[in-house]
Enzyme design. Structure first.
Site, PDB file in Angstrom:
ATOM      1  N   ASN A 269      -8.108 -13.018 -20.999  1.00  0.00           N
ATOM      2  CA  ASN A 269      -7.237 -13.486 -22.085  1.00  0.00           C
ATOM      3  C   ASN A 269      -5.841 -12.849 -22.056  1.00  0.00           C
ATOM      4  O   ASN A 269      -5.179 -12.716 -23.081  1.00  0.00           O
ATOM      5  CB  ASN A 269      -7.928 -13.334 -23.457  1.00  0.00           C
ATOM      6  CG  ASN A 269      -8.129 -11.889 -23.868  1.00  0.00           C
ATOM      7  OD1 ASN A 269      -7.963 -10.974 -23.065  1.00  0.00           O
ATOM      8  ND2 ASN A 269      -8.465 -11.680 -25.122  1.00  0.00           N
TER       9      ASN A 269
ATOM     10  N   HIS B  92      -4.034  -7.350 -24.120  1.00  0.00           N
ATOM     11  CA  HIS B  92      -4.699  -6.596 -25.186  1.00  0.00           C
ATOM     12  C   HIS B  92      -3.604  -6.018 -26.071  1.00  0.00           C
ATOM     13  O   HIS B  92      -2.548  -5.627 -25.572  1.00  0.00           O
ATOM     14  CB  HIS B  92      -5.539  -5.446 -24.618  1.00  0.00           C
ATOM     15  CG  HIS B  92      -5.940  -4.453 -25.677  1.00  0.00           C
ATOM     16  ND1 HIS B  92      -7.031  -4.656 -26.478  1.00  0.00           N
ATOM     17  CD2 HIS B  92      -5.363  -3.305 -26.100  1.00  0.00           C
ATOM     18  CE1 HIS B  92      -7.109  -3.648 -27.342  1.00  0.00           C
ATOM     19  NE2 HIS B  92      -6.109  -2.820 -27.132  1.00  0.00           N
TER      20      HIS B  92
ATOM     21  N   GLU C 178      -5.140   4.652 -28.851  1.00  0.00           N
ATOM     22  CA  GLU C 178      -4.972   3.958 -27.570  1.00  0.00           C
ATOM     23  C   GLU C 178      -3.743   4.457 -26.810  1.00  0.00           C
ATOM     24  O   GLU C 178      -3.772   4.585 -25.582  1.00  0.00           O
ATOM     25  CB  GLU C 178      -4.887   2.441 -27.814  1.00  0.00           C
ATOM     26  CG  GLU C 178      -6.209   1.860 -28.278  1.00  0.00           C
ATOM     27  CD  GLU C 178      -6.164   0.363 -28.532  1.00  0.00           C
ATOM     28  OE1 GLU C 178      -7.196  -0.190 -28.925  1.00  0.00           O
ATOM     29  OE2 GLU C 178      -5.094  -0.269 -28.333  1.00  0.00           O
TER      30      GLU C 178
ATOM     31  N   TYR D  84     -12.590   1.028 -23.966  1.00  0.00           N
ATOM     32  CA  TYR D  84     -13.290   0.039 -24.787  1.00  0.00           C
ATOM     33  C   TYR D  84     -14.583   0.600 -25.397  1.00  0.00           C
ATOM     34  O   TYR D  84     -15.494  -0.160 -25.723  1.00  0.00           O
ATOM     35  CB  TYR D  84     -13.598  -1.204 -23.957  1.00  0.00           C
ATOM     36  CG  TYR D  84     -12.405  -2.129 -23.783  1.00  0.00           C
ATOM     37  CD1 TYR D  84     -11.771  -2.702 -24.888  1.00  0.00           C
ATOM     38  CD2 TYR D  84     -11.927  -2.460 -22.516  1.00  0.00           C
ATOM     39  CE1 TYR D  84     -10.698  -3.572 -24.740  1.00  0.00           C
ATOM     40  CE2 TYR D  84     -10.850  -3.324 -22.353  1.00  0.00           C
ATOM     41  CZ  TYR D  84     -10.241  -3.877 -23.471  1.00  0.00           C
ATOM     42  OH  TYR D  84      -9.179  -4.736 -23.327  1.00  0.00           O
TER      43      TYR D  84
ATOM     44  N   LYS E  67      -3.352  -7.839 -18.773  1.00  0.00           N
ATOM     45  CA  LYS E  67      -4.646  -7.741 -18.092  1.00  0.00           C
ATOM     46  C   LYS E  67      -4.580  -8.293 -16.665  1.00  0.00           C
ATOM     47  O   LYS E  67      -3.599  -8.947 -16.289  1.00  0.00           O
ATOM     48  CB  LYS E  67      -5.702  -8.472 -18.936  1.00  0.00           C
ATOM     49  CG  LYS E  67      -5.936  -7.828 -20.313  1.00  0.00           C
ATOM     50  CD  LYS E  67      -7.130  -8.464 -21.015  1.00  0.00           C
ATOM     51  CE  LYS E  67      -7.370  -7.833 -22.376  1.00  0.00           C
ATOM     52  NZ  LYS E  67      -8.620  -8.350 -23.005  1.00  0.00           N
TER      53      LYS E  67
HETATM   54  P1  CMP Z   1      -9.258  -7.180 -26.309  1.00  0.00           P
HETATM   55  O1  CMP Z   1      -8.218  -7.329 -27.354  1.00  0.00           O
HETATM   56  O2  CMP Z   1      -8.835  -6.564 -25.036  1.00  0.00           O
HETATM   57  O3  CMP Z   1     -10.489  -6.350 -26.899  1.00  0.00           O
HETATM   58  C1  CMP Z   1     -11.816  -6.513 -26.436  1.00  0.00           C
HETATM   59  C2  CMP Z   1     -11.957  -7.668 -25.489  1.00  0.00           C
HETATM   60  O4  CMP Z   1     -13.279  -8.135 -25.297  1.00  0.00           O
HETATM   61  C3  CMP Z   1     -11.214  -8.870 -26.037  1.00  0.00           C
HETATM   62  O5  CMP Z   1      -9.833  -8.637 -25.949  1.00  0.00           O
HETATM   63  C4  CMP Z   1     -11.793  -9.982 -25.164  1.00  0.00           C
HETATM   64  O6  CMP Z   1     -11.065 -10.151 -23.947  1.00  0.00           O
HETATM   65  C5  CMP Z   1     -13.192  -9.478 -24.809  1.00  0.00           C
HETATM   66  N1  CMP Z   1     -14.241 -10.285 -25.397  1.00  0.00           N
HETATM   67  C6  CMP Z   1     -15.169 -10.985 -24.730  1.00  0.00           C
HETATM   68  N2  CMP Z   1     -16.001 -11.609 -25.560  1.00  0.00           N
HETATM   69  C7  CMP Z   1     -15.607 -11.302 -26.822  1.00  0.00           C
HETATM   70  C8  CMP Z   1     -16.073 -11.646 -28.124  1.00  0.00           C
HETATM   71  N3  CMP Z   1     -17.121 -12.438 -28.319  1.00  0.00           N
HETATM   72  N4  CMP Z   1     -15.395 -11.146 -29.195  1.00  0.00           N
HETATM   73  C9  CMP Z   1     -14.330 -10.313 -29.035  1.00  0.00           C
HETATM   74  N5  CMP Z   1     -13.856  -9.962 -27.809  1.00  0.00           N
HETATM   75  C10 CMP Z   1     -14.481 -10.455 -26.717  1.00  0.00           C
END
Ligand code: CMP
Length: 134
Positions: free
Chosen positions: A113, A116, A127, A50, A10
């Protein structure tokens, strides 16, 4: 079984200059990069990727974050690749991620974070096709 999974490094991790360090973790775990590119996502591309989260309260922040800079999108292949990648990443929220995982070591917050990874075989197929075609 040998599987393929989609991994995205990311914008936060790309900006931190740790693409190589993250890929090294995949390689050391016997996951092979079989396709990859650096890409600046458009809002439409991020929203489409998403789409399953469209109704979630964090959707807009997530999309805005994912278009804040380039991402490194890759297909990883290897034995049990989907679960192995998720293990290497650690929990979605870096505060809950096990020590030594990618998110524990490189991520700042649940939005920023670092990575993904596909969560199941069906989503991995969707995906991978979304970014790399069939
Ligand atoms: P990712 O695995 O990319 O999939 C969805 C993303 O939403 C997740 O990682 C997080 O970076 C983001 N996100 C933000 N808030 C939440 C939440 N409460 N629960 C899950 N994903 C979240």
């Amino acid at each position: 079984a040998i599987e393929r999974t989609l991994s995205i490094i990311k914008p936060d991790a790309v900006a931190k200059n740790v693409i190589g360090e993250i890929i090294t973790r995949f390689e050391k775990a016997n996951l092979k990069v079989v396709n990859a590119r650096l890409q600046q996502l458009t809002r439409e591309e991020a929203e489409g990727f998403y789409a399953v989260h469209k109704e979630r309260p964090f959707f807009n922040d997530l999309v805005n974050f994912m278009i804040s800079g380039p991402v490194f999108i890759q297909v990883l292949e290897g034995e049990n690749a989907i679960a192995k990648n998720r293990e290497l990443m650690g929990a979605t929220d870096p505060k809950k991620a096990e020590p030594g995982t990618i998110r524990a070591d490189f991520a700042e917050s649940i939005d920023a974070n670092a990575v993904h990874g596909s969560d199941a075989p069906e989503t991995a197929a969707v995906e991978i096709a979304y970014f790399f075609g069939k």
